[in-house]
Design a protein around this motif. Structure first.
Motif, PDB file in Angstrom:
ATOM      1  N   UNK A  60       0.828  -1.203   0.000  1.00 56.22           N
ATOM      2  CA  UNK A  60       0.000   0.000   0.000  1.00 56.22           C
ATOM      3  C   UNK A  60       0.864   1.256   0.000  1.00 56.22           C
ATOM      4  N   UNK A  61       1.997   1.200   0.696  1.00 59.00           N
ATOM      5  CA  UNK A  61       2.923   2.333   0.689  1.00 59.00           C
ATOM      6  C   UNK A  61       3.467   2.561  -0.718  1.00 59.00           C
ATOM      7  N   UNK A  94      -5.869  -0.326  -6.578  1.00 63.94           N
ATOM      8  CA  UNK A  94      -5.764  -1.767  -6.364  1.00 63.94           C
ATOM      9  C   UNK A  94      -6.828  -2.508  -7.173  1.00 63.94           C
ATOM     10  N   UNK A  95      -8.063  -1.976  -7.163  1.00 64.98           N
ATOM     11  CA  UNK A  95      -9.152  -2.610  -7.892  1.00 64.98           C
ATOM     12  C   UNK A  95      -8.826  -2.679  -9.385  1.00 64.98           C
ATOM     13  N   UNK A 116       1.110 -13.082  -7.262  1.00 61.63           N
ATOM     14  CA  UNK A 116       0.306 -12.488  -8.331  1.00 61.63           C
ATOM     15  C   UNK A 116      -0.137 -11.076  -7.960  1.00 61.63           C
ATOM     16  N   UNK A 117      -0.568 -10.911  -6.721  1.00 62.94           N
ATOM     17  CA  UNK A 117      -1.026  -9.598  -6.270  1.00 62.94           C
ATOM     18  C   UNK A 117       0.116  -8.590  -6.293  1.00 62.94           C
ATOM     19  N   UNK A 118       1.272  -9.005  -5.809  1.00 56.58           N
ATOM     20  CA  UNK A 118       2.433  -8.114  -5.804  1.00 56.58           C
ATOM     21  C   UNK A 118       2.886  -7.790  -7.229  1.00 56.58           C
ATOM     22  N   UNK A 119       2.878  -8.811  -8.091  1.00 53.04           N
ATOM     23  CA  UNK A 119       3.286  -8.592  -9.475  1.00 53.04           C
ATOM     24  C   UNK A 119       2.374  -7.615 -10.198  1.00 53.04           C
ATOM     25  N   UNK A 163       3.378  -4.265  -9.420  1.00 52.72           N
ATOM     26  CA  UNK A 163       4.809  -4.024  -9.698  1.00 52.72           C
ATOM     27  C   UNK A 163       5.589  -3.815  -8.403  1.00 52.72           C
ATOM     28  N   UNK A 164       5.272  -4.624  -7.402  1.00 54.53           N
ATOM     29  CA  UNK A 164       5.935  -4.545  -6.100  1.00 54.53           C
ATOM     30  C   UNK A 164       6.864  -5.745  -5.948  1.00 54.53           C
ATOM     31  N   UNK A 165       8.101  -5.476  -5.579  1.00 56.15           N
ATOM     32  CA  UNK A 165       9.059  -6.521  -5.251  1.00 56.15           C
ATOM     33  C   UNK A 165       9.453  -6.351  -3.794  1.00 56.15           C
TER      34      UNK A 165
END
Length: 565
Positions: free
Chosen positions: A100-101, A488-489, A533-536, A539-541
């Motif tokens: 979220x950050x 996010x949606x 999948x959610x992180x991808x 685009x969050x690593x």
């Protein structure tokens, strides 16, 4: 350029007396950390020191890693064998707050807020409303389970600090809104804006905005506040404003128009509002700023237009039709699905009256002393409640009631079922009838925003603050949370999961706190498949590890004392 770690390692492996010297240095009155790799040798009866490398440009995590490697450089497997030196424990949840950050930074929210402590606390309240919405006290306790301190760089805080941050964000709301506006649009400002209002009930009666009014929440016995939300044509929130609970929709309109003109510097735009929002007075306010409007007519206004001959009944079809009269454009359409729904609803209401009459007739027959006038009043009251007075009447013959339908009135009532007229003064070269029709339908985006903010996802309601500034801050925080939720949606639309479920899944990614001697850090494990999948999609690593600040969050109000009482 970052110090070459490999060359340093080659140099330090030739001797046993190499260590990391941690200190500080002062440059122009400012103190900076200084990290050196030093070698100690015994020569000519004395100890000689030599600097092997200056690693001050390395991060603290790299310095700690080098220090640990030097300690066990003879045999690195000793790190694992010396079990007394290693301690692991379950750490804080990191997946949700980190993701979220990242979303808040991508959307420009973090930058618009700034880097002050109040800004960071405000950002935590924004994220907390998505992770687990609640009061300020609940936000503090949530930070005891989530890595808010380590991810956002917070210091120790309690609920009083959060209330102080609410005062700060309210006082800075206009600046933050303008920063977000210019960051999102730059010089390409939208030409169409959507505006709508809602109400939100209050717990208690001490809120300074609290008053009785038209309660859209259907929460009887509760005072309320009124909230106006301005968005672009895609439903991205731009500004939110709070009004006393007895404020009518139209009275909230002027401030939004002036805000667009003066604070956001918009020129020659069109504001979209529903049929109860933009009336003659509001059109005059728009004309003063050389703005346009898109709205819909009421049923009585449609009937007036028909009587005047401006529009004709046969023009209402499934296809759009446009009529222009005295500089005003009217876009007509009949929605057959809506017409069927209205007809079915009317028939169901009439059937309800029939059943009520049957019940009253049975009662009159079984109870000879029952009064017919009482039964008539019961049925008439239900007819009024169901808005069937012009169509249905109840009559009595002896001790029997009968329903009488006015066929003429029924035809007049139903011929406009599913018909609507959109009205605008927007020039033809600024928008086709399809564009105008589509933009009016986009008001559903604002309604969706209100529903989401008032739902369990963000919990705009109930409002548990009293002061006007904090009520405004609460609404503003909810709006910023919704911007992230909308992001996010959009990113997770191809994943079979709701935003709430996605955040809950990310919240299950917990750190593993590892302590090796005096060195302590938070190791982050690999997430499950759905988490990846959610992180991808965002685009969050997640990093392999994050620092462990050892800051302990504590509340001013202790739950133990409350339980004892």
């Amino acid at each position: 350029m970052r110090t070459n770690i490999r060359n340093i390692y080659r140099n330090i492996c030739i001797t046993d007396s190499v260590y990391v010297d941690i200190g500080t240095k002062k440059v122009k009155g400012k103190v900076y950390p200084r990290y050196l790799i030093r070698e100690s040798r015994w020569e000519n009866g004395g100890s000689k020191q030599r600097t092997v490398a200056n690693i001050s440009d390395c991060s603290l995590e790299e310095v700690i890693a080098i220090k640990l490697a030097l300690k066990y450089k003879g045999n690195i497997t000793d790190v694992l064998r010396d079990i007394d030196e290693i301690h692991t424990e379950q750490g804080l949840s990191v997946g949700a707050v980190f993701s979220l950050f990242k979303a808040a930074r991508d959307l420009g929210i973090a930058k618009a807020l700034g880097n002050s402590e109040n800004a960071k606390l405000s950002l935590w309240m924004i994220l907390a409303r998505l992770i687990e919405p609640g009061s300020r006290l609940a936000n503090v306790r949530l930070a005891q389970r989530h890595a808010a301190v380590d991810v956002l760089g917070l210091n120790n805080f309690n609920e009083d600090d959060l209330y102080g941050a609410m005062d700060w964000i309210e006082s800075d709301q206009r600046r933050i809104e303008k920063r977000l506006f210019h960051a999102r649009y730059g010089e390409k400002r939208p030409t169409l804006y959507l505006y709508d209002v809602t109400s939100s009930y209050l717990e208690g009666e001490k809120n300074e905005y609290a008053d009785w009014g038209y309660n859209r929440d259907k929460k009887k016995g509760k005072k309320q506040i009124v909230i106006g939300l301005l968005t672009d044509d895609e439903g991205w929130p731009i500004s939110i404003e709070v009004f006393p609970g007895n404020t009518s929709d139209v009275k909230t309109f002027a401030s939004q128009v002036k805000k667009l003109a003066h604070e956001f510097g918009c020129e020659s735009v069109a504001l979209v509002g529903d049929r109860g929002m933009i009336k003659s007075d509001q059109m005059d306010v728009l004309a003063e700023q050389k703005f346009y409007y898109i709205t819909a007519t009421t049923k009585s206004q449609m009937e007036t237009l028909l009587k005047q001959g401006t529009i004709q009944l046969e023009l209402f079809t499934e296809e759009l039709c446009e009529i222009e009269n005295e500089g005003i454009r009217y876009i007509l359409r009949k929605n057959p699905v809506r017409a069927s729904e209205i007809g079915e609803s009317r028939n169901e209401k009439m059937e309800t009256i029939r059943k009520l009459i049957e019940t009253e007739n049975e009662y009159l027959e079984d109870h000879k002393r029952a009064k017919v006038i009482t039964a008539l009043r019961n049925v008439e009251a239900r007819i009024v409640k169901l808005n069937l007075s012009p169509l249905v009447k109840v009559e009595s013959s002896g001790r029997t009631l009968a329903m009488k339908i006015d066929d003429t009135a029924l035809r007049e009532e139903s011929y406009l079922d599913g018909c609507y007229v959109i009205r605008t003064n927007l020039p033809v070269d600024r928008g086709s009838m399809e564009t105008i029709h589509g933009r009016y339908k986009d008001l559903a985006n604002v309604e969706w925003a209100f529903r989401t903010m008032k739902s369990d996802e963000i919990e705009l309601r109930p409002i548990n603050v009293r002061l006007k500034p904090r009520t405004r801050a609460h609404a503003f925080i909810a709006m910023l949370s919704y911007i992230i939720e909308k992001r996010l949606r959009d990113k997770w639309k191809d994943i079979n999961i709701t935003v709430q479920e996605g955040i809950h899944e990310l919240s299950s990614i917990n750190c593993i706190t590892v302590q090796v001697g005096a060195v302590k850090y938070n190791q982050i494990p690999e997430p499950r498949e759905i988490g990846s999948k959610l992180l991808g999609a965002l685009s969050v690593t997640l990093p392999k590890a994050i620092t462990c600040s050892n800051v302990r969050i504590s509340t001013r109000k202790k739950l133990e004392l409350k339980r004892k009482k």
